[in-house]
Motif scaffolding. Structure first.
Motif, PDB file in Angstrom:
ATOM      1  N   CYS A 125       0.832  -1.209   0.000  1.00  0.00           N
ATOM      2  CA  CYS A 125       0.000   0.000   0.000  1.00  0.00           C
ATOM      3  C   CYS A 125       0.865   1.257   0.000  1.00  0.00           C
ATOM      4  N   ARG A 126       1.932   1.227   0.765  1.00  0.00           N
ATOM      5  CA  ARG A 126       2.808   2.400   0.806  1.00  0.00           C
ATOM      6  C   ARG A 126       3.480   2.615  -0.541  1.00  0.00           C
ATOM      7  N   LEU A 127       3.909   1.518  -1.178  1.00  0.00           N
ATOM      8  CA  LEU A 127       4.513   1.639  -2.504  1.00  0.00           C
ATOM      9  C   LEU A 127       3.515   2.178  -3.520  1.00  0.00           C
ATOM     10  N   GLN A 128       2.265   1.742  -3.409  1.00  0.00           N
ATOM     11  CA  GLN A 128       1.235   2.167  -4.341  1.00  0.00           C
ATOM     12  C   GLN A 128       1.006   3.671  -4.288  1.00  0.00           C
ATOM     13  N   ASP A 129       1.095   4.247  -3.102  1.00  0.00           N
ATOM     14  CA  ASP A 129       0.786   5.665  -2.917  1.00  0.00           C
ATOM     15  C   ASP A 129       2.013   6.570  -2.980  1.00  0.00           C
ATOM     16  N   LEU A 130       3.198   5.970  -3.024  1.00  0.00           N
ATOM     17  CA  LEU A 130       4.424   6.767  -2.908  1.00  0.00           C
ATOM     18  C   LEU A 130       4.736   7.501  -4.218  1.00  0.00           C
ATOM     19  N   ARG A 131       4.968   8.812  -4.117  1.00  0.00           N
ATOM     20  CA  ARG A 131       5.383   9.650  -5.241  1.00  0.00           C
ATOM     21  C   ARG A 131       6.541  10.526  -4.788  1.00  0.00           C
ATOM     22  N   GLN A 132       7.284  11.075  -5.755  1.00  0.00           N
ATOM     23  CA  GLN A 132       8.451  11.866  -5.381  1.00  0.00           C
ATOM     24  C   GLN A 132       8.053  13.113  -4.604  1.00  0.00           C
ATOM     25  N   THR A 143      14.122   5.511  -0.461  1.00  0.00           N
ATOM     26  CA  THR A 143      12.879   5.053   0.171  1.00  0.00           C
ATOM     27  C   THR A 143      12.277   3.893  -0.608  1.00  0.00           C
ATOM     28  N   LEU A 144      12.210   4.034  -1.925  1.00  0.00           N
ATOM     29  CA  LEU A 144      11.700   2.942  -2.757  1.00  0.00           C
ATOM     30  C   LEU A 144      12.544   1.679  -2.594  1.00  0.00           C
ATOM     31  N   THR A 145      13.855   1.832  -2.641  1.00  0.00           N
ATOM     32  CA  THR A 145      14.748   0.678  -2.544  1.00  0.00           C
ATOM     33  C   THR A 145      14.579  -0.039  -1.214  1.00  0.00           C
ATOM     34  N   ARG A 146      14.446   0.726  -0.146  1.00  0.00           N
ATOM     35  CA  ARG A 146      14.260   0.112   1.171  1.00  0.00           C
ATOM     36  C   ARG A 146      12.972  -0.718   1.223  1.00  0.00           C
ATOM     37  N   LEU A 147      11.901  -0.206   0.644  1.00  0.00           N
ATOM     38  CA  LEU A 147      10.632  -0.949   0.633  1.00  0.00           C
ATOM     39  C   LEU A 147      10.727  -2.176  -0.265  1.00  0.00           C
ATOM     40  N   TRP A 148      11.402  -2.047  -1.395  1.00  0.00           N
ATOM     41  CA  TRP A 148      11.571  -3.195  -2.283  1.00  0.00           C
ATOM     42  C   TRP A 148      12.393  -4.296  -1.613  1.00  0.00           C
ATOM     43  N   SER A 182       7.942   6.395 -13.268  1.00  0.00           N
ATOM     44  CA  SER A 182       6.558   6.867 -13.317  1.00  0.00           C
ATOM     45  C   SER A 182       6.181   7.714 -12.110  1.00  0.00           C
ATOM     46  N   SER A 183       6.954   7.631 -11.032  1.00  0.00           N
ATOM     47  CA  SER A 183       6.631   8.354  -9.802  1.00  0.00           C
ATOM     48  C   SER A 183       7.416   9.643  -9.642  1.00  0.00           C
ATOM     49  N   LEU A 184       8.262   9.963 -10.645  1.00  0.00           N
ATOM     50  CA  LEU A 184       9.046  11.192 -10.567  1.00  0.00           C
ATOM     51  C   LEU A 184       8.163  12.412 -10.833  1.00  0.00           C
ATOM     52  N   ASN A 185       8.622  13.554 -10.404  1.00  0.00           N
ATOM     53  CA  ASN A 185       7.886  14.795 -10.624  1.00  0.00           C
ATOM     54  C   ASN A 185       7.853  15.164 -12.111  1.00  0.00           C
ATOM     55  N   PRO A 186       6.831  15.895 -12.558  1.00  0.00           N
ATOM     56  CA  PRO A 186       6.713  16.284 -13.971  1.00  0.00           C
ATOM     57  C   PRO A 186       7.914  17.061 -14.489  1.00  0.00           C
ATOM     58  N   SER A 187       8.636  17.750 -13.614  1.00  0.00           N
ATOM     59  CA  SER A 187       9.802  18.522 -14.055  1.00  0.00           C
ATOM     60  C   SER A 187      10.901  17.644 -14.632  1.00  0.00           C
TER      61      SER A 187
END
Length: 239
Positions: A125-132, A143-148, A182-187
């Motif tokens: 669930c945390r991975l699903q909602d996580l964005r930069q 953060t992503l790597t730790r959860l993976w 896909s979770s990176l900011n639009p910039s």
């Protein structure tokens, strides 16, 4: 005032000093974090060459064997480490065990499957909602790597063919790359497009490196632009 002195066998003193110089783990067993605690404690004990007490390979010598005293000292030291890697309430249940392997196996049998499903669900669930969002690229990637890596502790597969295992890890890494991008900011859309247009795709670490360099370049450009604007404004004011 009298001072209590505890005498250890000479051969066990280096072990005690070596173990006492570093913390065991920051993941103390609380009934809900068995896998994290298991991994961190195993790394610590294996790193000190005492994994035989966990696997049972370090057998107790006969009582008359001169090495039995050393074995007993090291076994008690590993038992102490295992109990100290638990919360007080849980650790009290293991104080009467005789050998370290009994504590290690009993903790596994008691807690390895308890609440694993809910813990896995929480990570997903945390991975699903996580964005930069406000994260830097580095903090977000870590953060992503730790959860993976935590998910990896739940997913234990035995492959008949090693090549199948390597192929599966490649598929998983590609999914992680897509999830990160896909979770990176639009910039960072430009660098994301460049990476996705690369054939073959870089490794996950390679992708992170490219994105981080782009973030650093943008920060430098922003600082340079702000500095130039302030210089121009100062020049106009002087005129």
């Amino acid at each position: 005032m009298a001072t209590l002195k505890i005498s250890l066998p000479p051969e066990s003193k280096p072990l005690a000093i070596e173990f006492s110089s570093a913390p065991i783990t920051c993941h103390r067993l609380n009934g809900k974090n068995y896998l994290l605690r298991y991994q961190s404690v195993r790394i610590f004990i294996c790193g000190h060459g005492k994994d035989g007490f966990l696997s049972g390979e370090a057998l107790c010598p006969p009582s008359k064997d001169p090495k039995s005293r050393t074995w007993n000292s090291e076994n008690c030291m590993v038992m102490s480490l295992l109990i100290n890697s638990m919360t007080t309430k849980i650790g009290e249940n293991f104080l009467l065990y005789r050998i370290a392997k009994e504590i290690w196996d009993s903790a596994r049998d008691t807690y390895t499957s308890k609440d694993n499903t809910s813990e896995l669900f929480a990570i997903e669930c945390r991975l699903q909602d996580l964005r930069q969002r406000e994260y830097s690229v580095t903090d977000f990637f870590n953060t992503l790597t730790r959860l993976w890596k935590q998910l990896d502790l739940f997913e234990v597969y035995e492959w008949e063919c090693p090549a199948d295992g390597d192929r599966f890890r490649g598929i998983v890494e590609q999914r992680w790359i897509f999830r990160f991008l896909s979770s990176l900011n639009p910039s960072l859309d430009d660098v994301r497009g460049r990476i996705l247009g690369t054939k073959p795709l870089p490794s996950l670490r390679g992708v992170f490196s490219v994105v981080r360099q782009e973030e650093s370049r943008r920060k430098i450009m922003l600082i340079t632009t702000d500095f130039s604007s302030s210089v121009d404004a100062s020049a106009l004011a002087a005129q």
